[in-house]
Design a protein around this motif. Sequence first.
Motif, mmCIF file in Angstrom:
data_model
loop_
_atom_site.group_PDB
_atom_site.id
_atom_site.type_symbol
_atom_site.label_atom_id
_atom_site.label_comp_id
_atom_site.label_asym_id
_atom_site.label_seq_id
_atom_site.Cartn_x
_atom_site.Cartn_y
_atom_site.Cartn_z
ATOM 1 N N ASN A 1 2.781 10.426 -9.580
ATOM 2 C CA ASN A 1 2.069 10.637 -10.835
ATOM 3 C C ASN A 1 0.826 11.508 -10.687
ATOM 4 O O ASN A 1 -0.022 11.527 -11.577
ATOM 5 C CB ASN A 1 1.687 9.286 -11.447
ATOM 6 N N ASP A 2 0.704 12.231 -9.562
ATOM 7 C CA ASP A 2 -0.480 13.048 -9.298
ATOM 8 C C ASP A 2 -0.476 14.278 -10.205
ATOM 9 O O ASP A 2 0.483 15.035 -10.252
ATOM 10 C CB ASP A 2 -0.498 13.487 -7.835
ATOM 11 N N LEU B 1 0.828 -1.205 0.000
ATOM 12 C CA LEU B 1 0.000 0.000 0.000
ATOM 13 C C LEU B 1 0.865 1.258 0.000
ATOM 14 O O LEU B 1 0.544 2.246 -0.659
ATOM 15 C CB LEU B 1 -0.941 0.001 1.207
ATOM 16 N N TYR B 2 1.963 1.221 0.731
ATOM 17 C CA TYR B 2 2.890 2.351 0.753
ATOM 18 C C TYR B 2 3.457 2.607 -0.644
ATOM 19 O O TYR B 2 3.497 3.752 -1.103
ATOM 20 C CB TYR B 2 4.020 2.079 1.747
ATOM 21 N N LEU B 3 3.896 1.537 -1.316
ATOM 22 C CA LEU B 3 4.442 1.703 -2.670
ATOM 23 C C LEU B 3 3.401 2.263 -3.630
ATOM 24 O O LEU B 3 3.706 3.095 -4.486
ATOM 25 C CB LEU B 3 4.986 0.370 -3.191
ATOM 26 N N GLU B 4 2.153 1.815 -3.479
ATOM 27 C CA GLU B 4 1.086 2.329 -4.327
ATOM 28 C C GLU B 4 0.843 3.810 -4.050
ATOM 29 O O GLU B 4 0.654 4.609 -4.976
ATOM 30 C CB GLU B 4 -0.202 1.541 -4.096
ATOM 31 N N ALA B 5 0.871 4.202 -2.776
ATOM 32 C CA ALA B 5 0.678 5.610 -2.421
ATOM 33 C C ALA B 5 1.808 6.471 -2.972
ATOM 34 O O ALA B 5 1.573 7.570 -3.491
ATOM 35 C CB ALA B 5 0.586 5.764 -0.908
ATOM 36 N N VAL B 6 3.040 5.984 -2.868
ATOM 37 C CA VAL B 6 4.182 6.723 -3.407
ATOM 38 C C VAL B 6 4.040 6.891 -4.917
ATOM 39 O O VAL B 6 4.266 7.982 -5.457
ATOM 40 C CB VAL B 6 5.515 6.012 -3.049
ATOM 41 N N ASP B 7 3.633 5.831 -5.600
ATOM 42 C CA ASP B 7 3.447 5.894 -7.047
ATOM 43 C C ASP B 7 2.347 6.891 -7.414
ATOM 44 O O ASP B 7 2.495 7.674 -8.355
ATOM 45 C CB ASP B 7 3.128 4.505 -7.601
ATOM 46 N N ARG B 8 1.254 6.867 -6.650
ATOM 47 C CA ARG B 8 0.161 7.802 -6.934
ATOM 48 C C ARG B 8 0.588 9.245 -6.704
ATOM 49 O O ARG B 8 0.222 10.140 -7.461
ATOM 50 C CB ARG B 8 -1.051 7.477 -6.066
#
Length: 102
Positions: A74-75, A64-71
Amino acid sequence: MAGTISIDNLVSVSELSHGGVSRTLARVTDDNPVVIMRNNKPAAVVITPDDYKRYTEAEEDFALYLEAVDRMKNDNGERLNMSEVFGKDYKPVDDGFEPEFE
């Protein structure tokens, strides 16, 4: 769990097949995992259910942390409202459930 494995915590597969399963399981604690060896190479690690739960939760949290960092990386600043996400005909389900807070 300790960062290193003691030689006392190494168990061969042949020892397990000759009635050593209960002795091996009795040695497993949070700070004392057991490594099962096959052909002089680690084949498995026996850990407690609490350790397993902690490790799987940590893995999920990290994903979940990696997904949040990716989001965040790319925000583009665009935000959608509920009807844009779920469609104009979306209506929340009212099942009468009221959460209780203490």
